[in-house]
Design a protein around this motif. Sequence first.
Motif, mmCIF file in Angstrom:
data_model
loop_
_atom_site.group_PDB
_atom_site.id
_atom_site.type_symbol
_atom_site.label_atom_id
_atom_site.label_comp_id
_atom_site.label_asym_id
_atom_site.label_seq_id
_atom_site.Cartn_x
_atom_site.Cartn_y
_atom_site.Cartn_z
ATOM 1 N N ALA A 38 127.951 107.347 80.531
ATOM 2 C CA ALA A 38 128.065 106.028 79.908
ATOM 3 C C ALA A 38 126.829 105.169 80.167
ATOM 4 C CB ALA A 38 129.315 105.316 80.416
ATOM 5 N N SER A 86 129.450 96.877 74.964
ATOM 6 C CA SER A 86 128.778 97.018 73.675
ATOM 7 C C SER A 86 127.642 98.033 73.764
ATOM 8 C CB SER A 86 128.237 95.663 73.213
ATOM 9 O OG SER A 86 129.285 94.730 73.068
ATOM 10 N N ARG A 89 129.006 101.639 74.102
ATOM 11 C CA ARG A 89 129.682 102.132 72.907
ATOM 12 C C ARG A 89 128.780 102.277 71.701
ATOM 13 N NH1 ARG A 89 131.807 104.995 70.439
ATOM 14 N NH2 ARG A 89 133.727 104.908 69.236
ATOM 15 N N TYR A 90 127.653 101.548 71.660
ATOM 16 C CA TYR A 90 126.915 101.409 70.413
ATOM 17 C C TYR A 90 126.412 102.739 69.847
ATOM 18 C CZ TYR A 90 123.839 99.834 66.764
ATOM 19 O OH TYR A 90 123.261 99.664 65.533
ATOM 20 N N ASP A 92 127.675 105.535 70.012
ATOM 21 C CA ASP A 92 128.792 106.439 69.709
ATOM 22 C C ASP A 92 128.507 107.819 70.316
ATOM 23 O OD1 ASP A 92 131.210 107.287 68.833
ATOM 24 O OD2 ASP A 92 130.780 107.133 66.695
ATOM 25 N N ASN A 94 129.465 108.401 73.819
ATOM 26 C CA ASN A 94 130.220 108.509 75.070
ATOM 27 C C ASN A 94 131.454 109.385 74.887
ATOM 28 O OD1 ASN A 94 131.109 106.320 73.418
ATOM 29 N ND2 ASN A 94 132.254 105.444 75.114
ATOM 30 N N SER A 96 135.349 111.240 74.891
ATOM 31 C CA SER A 96 136.529 111.076 74.040
ATOM 32 C C SER A 96 137.728 111.776 74.682
ATOM 33 C CB SER A 96 136.302 111.679 72.653
ATOM 34 O OG SER A 96 135.362 110.938 71.920
ATOM 35 N N HIS A 105 138.107 106.669 73.302
ATOM 36 C CA HIS A 105 136.888 106.816 74.097
ATOM 37 C C HIS A 105 137.121 106.123 75.436
ATOM 38 C CE1 HIS A 105 134.748 108.178 70.472
ATOM 39 N NE2 HIS A 105 135.483 107.259 69.860
ATOM 40 N N ASP A 108 134.965 103.724 77.538
ATOM 41 C CA ASP A 108 134.862 102.305 77.174
ATOM 42 C C ASP A 108 135.428 101.412 78.275
ATOM 43 O OD1 ASP A 108 133.711 102.785 74.684
ATOM 44 O OD2 ASP A 108 135.617 102.773 73.612
ATOM 45 N N THR A 155 141.958 100.898 70.160
ATOM 46 C CA THR A 155 141.773 99.863 71.177
ATOM 47 C C THR A 155 143.101 99.268 71.631
ATOM 48 O OG1 THR A 155 141.459 98.210 69.448
ATOM 49 C CG2 THR A 155 139.482 99.246 70.317
ATOM 50 N N GLY A 204 131.593 99.482 66.718
ATOM 51 C CA GLY A 204 131.166 99.688 68.093
ATOM 52 C C GLY A 204 131.464 98.525 69.023
ATOM 53 N N TYR A 207 136.188 97.570 70.854
ATOM 54 C CA TYR A 207 136.683 97.839 72.206
ATOM 55 C C TYR A 207 136.039 96.907 73.233
ATOM 56 C CZ TYR A 207 139.198 100.566 75.678
ATOM 57 O OH TYR A 207 140.078 100.959 76.643
#
Length: 465
Positions: A38, A86, A89-90, A92, A94, A96, A105, A108, A155, A204, A207
Amino acid sequence: MNTSASVVEQLGNWASTMTWNDLSPAVRLALKGRVLDAVGCAVGALSARPITSIGQLADELGGEPLATCIGGSKTAPDRAAFVNGSAIRYLDFNDSYLAKGETCHPSDNIAPVLAAAEYARTSGREFLVALAIAYQVQCRLSDVAPVRRRGFDHTVQGAYGAAAGAARAMGLPALQIANAVAISGTSYNSLRVTRTGELSNWKGLAYPNMAMGAVHAALLAKYGISGPREVFEGNKGFMDAIAGKFDIDWAKEDLEKVTQTITKRYNAEIHSQSAIEGLLELRDNVGLKAEDIEWIRLATFDVAFDIIGGGEEGDKRSVHTKEEADHSLPYLLAVACLDGQVMPEQYLSERIVREDVQKLLRKVNVYPTKTYTDQFPQFMSCKIDVETRDGQRFQLEKRDYQGFRTRPATWRLLLNKYMSLTNHVDDALRTKIADVIFHLDEVQVTELTDLLGQIRISDGKYLRS
């Protein structure tokens, strides 16, 4: 007055009793790996326009310097959760978790739990315990209470997990943990339109926004504010209004769910990973050239088709933005075939709109099969079928990829990914951060956050709009 414990109170009791000894060696290593992954994702996104804009907003608003923003200043813990979430996550990129009816995810949760832990000046061990709780709550609710087909976003389950983790990281007692979860779960029921049709930056950011609220809910609970004690089972509660009836005996829950999460090999939506790996293998094995392709057909499972293949969540051949590109199987397969990789560079604006990829993505056809649907989520099966202009056909079938549960990523592989995403950061600093994460159970959490605050970006090559 009802004296029996409500479901959220049972959750709070369970979360308050978990300790470091309840984390198996596999869980401890998995948690550290997810934190490393992350942080790499966050650092790789720091120069993206939405992330720099969010950082500017945080600086303008200010706040008590109680929690660290990765690569920036300090602010209030709820705002830090939004800023860092942010960034994580941005891209995409990370981890799952795959349930039959829901994909989420759970990394998050790292941003809100980390902000809460730094605020409380707790140990690395307590941070990891709290993070394991957040993972467990979100993943278990995804198992038994999916909401995607009811029009809500993943979320929704995260609101319970993030609040439970943040409250535990603050060291709150059982009843206050329950109140934090009740406040957050009642308040953050996001719509699935976040990820359907023409996608926006909010894909993104939904969450992180919820996570900011979850930390705020934990702070409110810390100061004695109560939430609906029947948030799960009550009249117009989560079961009644959204999820339907389900059962979880929180007293019997362990903390193993993090070991069932999967990491991404390619910078793309999770359900595309086996298809991308398969197409790249086919490309390399037979010397496939994009200019020779007549068509590409992908047989896959229903969730992949519905979310990123052109099924119930909308057309995936109209691709103009980063958010649309990383949620489009036609784009992902086309760009993989052309470039031999899917990494942050494949989402530069000029790459997305180039004629070669826009032309090739229209030759990609995606369809679901019952066989592959029945195998999901135990496997992520697909078959790639390519025909060239001279009539040759090449096929390859996949059931997993490197990073899936059947072929999990090792610490070394995650470290290599982290290093590739942080190669624009001072080498000594990024190496030190990775080392502290690996030994997080031996240090205070501020030893990590102090290092994260020192990051400065010297090469903003990724994701400029």
